[in-house]
Scaffold this motif. Sequence first.
Motif, mmCIF file in Angstrom:
data_model
loop_
_atom_site.group_PDB
_atom_site.id
_atom_site.type_symbol
_atom_site.label_atom_id
_atom_site.label_comp_id
_atom_site.label_asym_id
_atom_site.label_seq_id
_atom_site.Cartn_x
_atom_site.Cartn_y
_atom_site.Cartn_z
ATOM 1 N N THR A 37 0.857 -1.182 0.000
ATOM 2 C CA THR A 37 0.000 0.000 0.000
ATOM 3 C C THR A 37 0.888 1.225 0.000
ATOM 4 O OG1 THR A 37 -1.689 -1.173 1.247
ATOM 5 C CG2 THR A 37 -1.823 1.229 1.236
ATOM 6 N N ARG A 38 0.643 2.125 -0.951
ATOM 7 C CA ARG A 38 1.447 3.337 -1.094
ATOM 8 C C ARG A 38 0.530 4.542 -1.284
ATOM 9 N NH1 ARG A 38 6.247 1.445 0.158
ATOM 10 N NH2 ARG A 38 7.212 0.044 -1.324
ATOM 11 N N LYS A 39 1.096 5.733 -1.044
ATOM 12 C CA LYS A 39 0.392 6.978 -1.310
ATOM 13 C C LYS A 39 0.217 7.124 -2.818
ATOM 14 C CE LYS A 39 0.816 11.913 -0.505
ATOM 15 N NZ LYS A 39 1.688 12.959 0.005
ATOM 16 N N ASP A 40 -0.971 7.510 -3.239
ATOM 17 C CA ASP A 40 -1.300 7.623 -4.659
ATOM 18 C C ASP A 40 -0.686 8.898 -5.237
ATOM 19 O OD1 ASP A 40 -2.350 7.238 -7.128
ATOM 20 O OD2 ASP A 40 -4.432 7.559 -6.554
ATOM 21 N N THR A 41 0.325 8.743 -6.100
ATOM 22 C CA THR A 41 0.986 9.867 -6.760
ATOM 23 C C THR A 41 1.045 9.599 -8.262
ATOM 24 O OG1 THR A 41 3.177 8.892 -6.559
ATOM 25 C CG2 THR A 41 2.444 10.287 -4.730
ATOM 26 N N PRO A 42 1.252 10.634 -9.054
ATOM 27 C CA PRO A 42 1.390 10.418 -10.502
ATOM 28 C C PRO A 42 2.573 9.518 -10.850
ATOM 29 C CG PRO A 42 1.009 12.733 -10.045
ATOM 30 C CD PRO A 42 1.209 12.054 -8.725
ATOM 31 N N GLU A 43 3.663 9.626 -10.111
ATOM 32 C CA GLU A 43 4.829 8.783 -10.367
ATOM 33 C C GLU A 43 4.504 7.313 -10.127
ATOM 34 O OE1 GLU A 43 6.057 12.867 -9.296
ATOM 35 O OE2 GLU A 43 4.851 11.388 -8.236
ATOM 36 N N LEU A 44 3.789 7.038 -9.049
ATOM 37 C CA LEU A 44 3.396 5.667 -8.740
ATOM 38 C C LEU A 44 2.445 5.134 -9.806
ATOM 39 C CD1 LEU A 44 3.502 3.370 -6.601
ATOM 40 C CD2 LEU A 44 1.386 4.324 -5.720
ATOM 41 N N ARG A 45 1.511 5.958 -10.248
ATOM 42 C CA ARG A 45 0.575 5.536 -11.296
ATOM 43 C C ARG A 45 1.316 5.170 -12.582
ATOM 44 N NH1 ARG A 45 -5.071 4.825 -10.622
ATOM 45 N NH2 ARG A 45 -5.545 5.764 -8.634
ATOM 46 N N GLY A 46 2.357 5.938 -12.922
ATOM 47 C CA GLY A 46 3.138 5.640 -14.117
ATOM 48 C C GLY A 46 3.868 4.319 -14.004
ATOM 49 N N MET A 47 4.419 4.045 -12.830
ATOM 50 C CA MET A 47 5.110 2.770 -12.613
ATOM 51 C C MET A 47 4.122 1.611 -12.698
ATOM 52 S SD MET A 47 7.706 3.852 -9.547
ATOM 53 C CE MET A 47 8.638 2.342 -9.478
ATOM 54 N N LEU A 48 2.949 1.784 -12.120
ATOM 55 C CA LEU A 48 1.943 0.720 -12.162
ATOM 56 C C LEU A 48 1.430 0.488 -13.581
ATOM 57 C CD1 LEU A 48 -0.013 1.490 -8.898
ATOM 58 C CD2 LEU A 48 1.417 -0.501 -9.353
ATOM 59 N N LYS A 49 1.357 1.544 -14.373
ATOM 60 C CA LYS A 49 0.927 1.385 -15.762
ATOM 61 C C LYS A 49 1.948 0.564 -16.545
ATOM 62 C CE LYS A 49 -0.669 3.992 -19.725
ATOM 63 N NZ LYS A 49 -0.921 5.321 -20.294
ATOM 64 N N LYS A 50 3.223 0.746 -16.223
ATOM 65 C CA LYS A 50 4.297 0.026 -16.910
ATOM 66 C C LYS A 50 4.247 -1.472 -16.609
ATOM 67 C CE LYS A 50 9.274 0.264 -17.616
ATOM 68 N NZ LYS A 50 10.494 1.015 -17.272
ATOM 69 N N VAL A 51 3.848 -1.847 -15.399
ATOM 70 C CA VAL A 51 3.820 -3.252 -15.010
ATOM 71 C C VAL A 51 2.387 -3.740 -14.784
ATOM 72 C CG1 VAL A 51 6.124 -3.221 -14.000
ATOM 73 C CG2 VAL A 51 4.160 -2.697 -12.566
ATOM 74 N N GLY A 52 1.431 -3.080 -15.393
ATOM 75 C CA GLY A 52 0.013 -3.399 -15.197
ATOM 76 C C GLY A 52 -0.358 -4.823 -15.542
ATOM 77 N N HIS A 53 0.403 -5.445 -16.446
ATOM 78 C CA HIS A 53 0.107 -6.816 -16.837
ATOM 79 C C HIS A 53 0.571 -7.835 -15.783
ATOM 80 C CE1 HIS A 53 4.150 -5.869 -18.189
ATOM 81 N NE2 HIS A 53 4.407 -7.157 -18.252
ATOM 82 N N LEU A 54 1.325 -7.374 -14.770
ATOM 83 C CA LEU A 54 1.830 -8.266 -13.735
ATOM 84 C C LEU A 54 1.193 -8.027 -12.363
ATOM 85 C CD1 LEU A 54 5.646 -8.028 -14.537
ATOM 86 C CD2 LEU A 54 4.058 -9.805 -15.256
ATOM 87 N N VAL A 55 0.457 -6.953 -12.215
ATOM 88 C CA VAL A 55 -0.095 -6.596 -10.896
ATOM 89 C C VAL A 55 -1.604 -6.431 -10.960
ATOM 90 C CG1 VAL A 55 2.028 -5.454 -10.169
ATOM 91 C CG2 VAL A 55 0.216 -4.118 -11.199
ATOM 92 N N LYS A 56 -2.234 -6.530 -9.781
ATOM 93 C CA LYS A 56 -3.655 -6.265 -9.610
ATOM 94 C C LYS A 56 -3.752 -5.077 -8.652
ATOM 95 C CE LYS A 56 -6.193 -8.598 -6.774
ATOM 96 N NZ LYS A 56 -6.928 -9.615 -6.051
ATOM 97 N N MET A 57 -4.559 -4.069 -9.021
ATOM 98 C CA MET A 57 -4.653 -2.846 -8.218
ATOM 99 C C MET A 57 -6.030 -2.714 -7.590
ATOM 100 S SD MET A 57 -2.789 -0.205 -10.778
ATOM 101 C CE MET A 57 -3.229 -1.000 -12.304
ATOM 102 N N GLU A 58 -6.054 -2.219 -6.355
ATOM 103 C CA GLU A 58 -7.277 -1.843 -5.667
ATOM 104 C C GLU A 58 -7.091 -0.403 -5.194
ATOM 105 O OE1 GLU A 58 -5.745 -4.571 -3.402
ATOM 106 O OE2 GLU A 58 -6.127 -5.971 -5.017
ATOM 107 N N VAL A 59 -8.083 0.430 -5.447
ATOM 108 C CA VAL A 59 -7.968 1.837 -5.043
ATOM 109 C C VAL A 59 -8.611 2.017 -3.695
ATOM 110 C CG1 VAL A 59 -8.557 4.207 -5.640
ATOM 111 C CG2 VAL A 59 -7.945 2.576 -7.417
#
Length: 59
Positions: A37-59
Motif C-alpha cells: 500500500t502506497r500513497k497515490d501519486t502520478p509517479e506511482l501511477r506511471g510505474m503501475l501502468k508500466k507493469v500493469g500486466h503483472l499486478v492487480k490494483m485496488e484503489v
Amino acid sequence: MDKTITFTQVKSAIGSPQPIRATLVGLGLTKMYKTVTRKDTPELRGMLKKVGHLVKMEV
C-alpha cells in the motif's frame, strides 16, 4: 486524508526485460502475491501502468 492505492503482484517477472523487473523492485514487489500500500501519486501511477500486466490494483 491522503489517498492510497494497494497493489499485489499476481504474475511472475521471469522472462520480463530488466526495466520491468527493476520497476517491480522499485514498487516494493519482490515476491508473488505480495501486497503493498502506497500513497497515490502520478509517479506511482506511471510505474503501475508500466507493469500493469503483472499486478492487480485496488484503489
